[in-house]
Write a protein that holds these residues in place. Sequence first.
Motif, PDB file in Angstrom:
ATOM      1  N   GLY A  17       0.804  -1.203   0.000  1.00 36.43           N
ATOM      2  CA  GLY A  17       0.000   0.000   0.000  1.00 36.43           C
ATOM      3  C   GLY A  17       0.843   1.262   0.000  1.00 36.43           C
ATOM      4  N   ALA A  18       0.142   2.402  -0.079  1.00 35.12           N
ATOM      5  CA  ALA A  18       0.850   3.683  -0.108  1.00 35.12           C
ATOM      6  C   ALA A  18       1.449   3.989   1.256  1.00 35.12           C
ATOM      7  N   LEU A  19       2.658   4.546   1.254  1.00 35.69           N
ATOM      8  CA  LEU A  19       3.326   4.938   2.482  1.00 35.69           C
ATOM      9  C   LEU A  19       3.025   6.387   2.801  1.00 35.69           C
ATOM     10  N   SER A  20       3.073   6.715   4.073  1.00 36.42           N
ATOM     11  CA  SER A  20       2.944   8.125   4.441  1.00 36.42           C
ATOM     12  C   SER A  20       4.181   8.865   3.948  1.00 36.42           C
ATOM     13  N   PRO A  21       4.078  10.163   3.658  1.00 39.47           N
ATOM     14  CA  PRO A  21       5.254  10.917   3.195  1.00 39.47           C
ATOM     15  C   PRO A  21       6.421  10.831   4.160  1.00 39.47           C
ATOM     16  N   GLU A  22       6.157  10.865   5.459  1.00 35.84           N
ATOM     17  CA  GLU A  22       7.235  10.796   6.446  1.00 35.84           C
ATOM     18  C   GLU A  22       7.949   9.461   6.395  1.00 35.84           C
ATOM     19  N   LEU A  23       7.186   8.365   6.337  1.00 35.17           N
ATOM     20  CA  LEU A  23       7.777   7.022   6.284  1.00 35.17           C
ATOM     21  C   LEU A  23       8.537   6.826   4.976  1.00 35.17           C
ATOM     22  N   ASP A  24       7.974   7.310   3.884  1.00 34.75           N
ATOM     23  CA  ASP A  24       8.620   7.190   2.583  1.00 34.75           C
ATOM     24  C   ASP A  24       9.981   7.904   2.588  1.00 34.75           C
ATOM     25  N   THR A  25      10.033   9.097   3.166  1.00 33.53           N
ATOM     26  CA  THR A  25      11.286   9.863   3.225  1.00 33.53           C
ATOM     27  C   THR A  25      12.328   9.164   4.084  1.00 33.53           C
ATOM     28  N   LEU A  26      11.922   8.640   5.238  1.00 34.18           N
ATOM     29  CA  LEU A  26      12.848   7.968   6.135  1.00 34.18           C
ATOM     30  C   LEU A  26      13.468   6.734   5.482  1.00 34.18           C
ATOM     31  N   ILE A  27      12.651   5.956   4.778  1.00 30.29           N
ATOM     32  CA  ILE A  27      13.154   4.750   4.119  1.00 30.29           C
ATOM     33  C   ILE A  27      14.128   5.110   3.005  1.00 30.29           C
ATOM     34  N   LYS A  28      13.793   6.107   2.212  1.00 33.14           N
ATOM     35  CA  LYS A  28      14.676   6.521   1.120  1.00 33.14           C
ATOM     36  C   LYS A  28      16.020   7.011   1.648  1.00 33.14           C
ATOM     37  N   GLN A  29      15.998   7.759   2.739  1.00 35.49           N
ATOM     38  CA  GLN A  29      17.246   8.234   3.330  1.00 35.49           C
ATOM     39  C   GLN A  29      18.107   7.073   3.814  1.00 35.49           C
ATOM     40  N   ALA A  30      17.462   6.065   4.391  1.00 32.11           N
ATOM     41  CA  ALA A  30      18.201   4.918   4.920  1.00 32.11           C
ATOM     42  C   ALA A  30      18.801   4.048   3.822  1.00 32.11           C
ATOM     43  N   LEU A  31      18.265   4.149   2.596  1.00 33.78           N
ATOM     44  CA  LEU A  31      18.729   3.307   1.494  1.00 33.78           C
ATOM     45  C   LEU A  31      19.564   4.082   0.474  1.00 33.78           C
ATOM     46  N   THR A  32      19.937   5.297   0.789  1.00 38.35           N
ATOM     47  CA  THR A  32      20.822   6.088  -0.078  1.00 38.35           C
ATOM     48  C   THR A  32      22.265   5.807   0.319  1.00 38.35           C
ATOM     49  N   PHE A  33      23.086   5.441  -0.654  1.00 45.05           N
ATOM     50  CA  PHE A  33      24.474   5.092  -0.323  1.00 45.05           C
ATOM     51  C   PHE A  33      25.402   5.443  -1.484  1.00 45.05           C
ATOM     52  N   THR A  34      26.707   5.440  -1.174  1.00 41.36           N
ATOM     53  CA  THR A  34      27.755   5.667  -2.165  1.00 41.36           C
ATOM     54  C   THR A  34      28.779   4.544  -2.071  1.00 41.36           C
ATOM     55  N   LEU A  35      29.174   4.003  -3.208  1.00 41.98           N
ATOM     56  CA  LEU A  35      30.207   2.967  -3.275  1.00 41.98           C
ATOM     57  C   LEU A  35      31.443   3.547  -3.942  1.00 41.98           C
ATOM     58  N   ASP A  36      32.602   3.252  -3.374  1.00 40.83           N
ATOM     59  CA  ASP A  36      33.855   3.743  -3.951  1.00 40.83           C
ATOM     60  C   ASP A  36      34.780   2.560  -4.222  1.00 40.83           C
ATOM     61  N   PRO A  37      34.731   1.988  -5.443  1.00 40.27           N
ATOM     62  CA  PRO A  37      35.586   0.837  -5.760  1.00 40.27           C
ATOM     63  C   PRO A  37      37.027   1.213  -6.082  1.00 40.27           C
ATOM     64  N   GLY A  38      37.368   2.492  -5.958  1.00 47.42           N
ATOM     65  CA  GLY A  38      38.727   2.930  -6.263  1.00 47.42           C
ATOM     66  C   GLY A  38      38.913   3.203  -7.750  1.00 47.42           C
ATOM     67  N   GLU A  39      40.128   3.534  -8.125  1.00 42.98           N
ATOM     68  CA  GLU A  39      40.423   3.834  -9.523  1.00 42.98           C
ATOM     69  C   GLU A  39      40.359   2.567 -10.368  1.00 42.98           C
ATOM     70  N   LEU A  40      39.922   2.721 -11.619  1.00 43.74           N
ATOM     71  CA  LEU A  40      39.910   1.599 -12.536  1.00 43.74           C
ATOM     72  C   LEU A  40      41.335   1.279 -12.975  1.00 43.74           C
ATOM     73  N   PRO A  41      41.609   0.006 -13.332  1.00 46.32           N
ATOM     74  CA  PRO A  41      42.964  -0.376 -13.751  1.00 46.32           C
ATOM     75  C   PRO A  41      43.422   0.376 -14.995  1.00 46.32           C
ATOM     76  N   PHE A  42      44.757   0.473 -15.151  1.00 52.31           N
ATOM     77  CA  PHE A  42      45.368   1.056 -16.343  1.00 52.31           C
ATOM     78  C   PHE A  42      44.960   2.514 -16.562  1.00 52.31           C
ATOM     79  N   THR A  43      44.658   3.227 -15.488  1.00 57.66           N
ATOM     80  CA  THR A  43      44.197   4.616 -15.591  1.00 57.66           C
ATOM     81  C   THR A  43      43.022   4.757 -16.558  1.00 57.66           C
ATOM     82  N   VAL A  44      42.178   3.716 -16.598  1.00 60.09           N
ATOM     83  CA  VAL A  44      40.978   3.759 -17.434  1.00 60.09           C
ATOM     84  C   VAL A  44      40.053   4.859 -16.922  1.00 60.09           C
ATOM     85  N   THR A  45      39.508   5.652 -17.852  1.00 62.93           N
ATOM     86  CA  THR A  45      38.589   6.732 -17.492  1.00 62.93           C
ATOM     87  C   THR A  45      37.167   6.205 -17.402  1.00 62.93           C
TER      88      THR A  45
END
Length: 278
Positions: A225-253
């Motif tokens: 079912g539909a989520l309340s705006p407050e619950l929807d915002t809290l869940i989205k914030q908890a599932l926002t992330f950043t991954l940093d796998p480092g530089e690609l090999p061979f100075t690949v861009t």
Amino acid sequence: MRRLVITFVVLVGLLVVADFGAASIFEYQVSKRARDQFELSDDPSVKVGGFSFLAQALSGEYGHVTIDAKGVPVEDTLRDLEVHIEMRGVQAPLGELVSGSLKEVKIREVEGQVKVKASDVNRALAQVENNFIKAITNVTIDPVSEQDVLTDPDDRTDAEQEAAERAAEAEIEDTTAGTRICATVDLAGDETELCAFGIISLVDGAKMTFAPNRIELTNSVLDGGALSPELDTLIKQALTFTLDPGELPFTVTPNAVTVEPGVLSVKGTATDVVLGGQ
């Protein structure tokens, strides 16, 4: 005629053995240099494409070579990365190869890809600071169109669905990609099956960010079912992330992110690369 056939078969067998042996030497030499360059604990897998290795070796150039390394760790969060490299126009003189004096391998074109598995994404989500979602497990990853991220297919009209399908067919590899990340979570003390539809974006070099756009969840209280705006915002914030796998090999861009079942990846290209050179 029988002797001729036998002789021919023996010669073909010897050529196959010689071809295989020479290819093994080349693959070992490239693997050793790739291990040093990537600072790996184990030798990566190297494969030479093409029908005859010896024919390529005589010319000193190999049309297609791949390198695959698995279980590559980056700091504490990303512990099981996979690195896949496609090399074209690989130059390695036969004399230096046979003598073991090969110092460097020149490569005309490189395509590099670093893959992040669902297990590492699970670990990254578990480390997101929040007081709302607990015990994130069973993370799965699947590709979806960017249109499916924006709107639920069940809510579209026939015309909107046709337009969405045309847009999905026109999508190409780019710096953004649609994905669905699902997991089992502890939501306010209730075990919940949750799916977040969002965009993976390439930012700051080879980093990948995930920003949920819409949420679907099911537990003993809610069933899609539909989520309340407050619950929807809290869940989205908890599932926002950043991954940093480092530089690609061979100075690949880096120039694209992609989504496969169970995998998020960043890809890129480079030209005129030297493997093993100082």
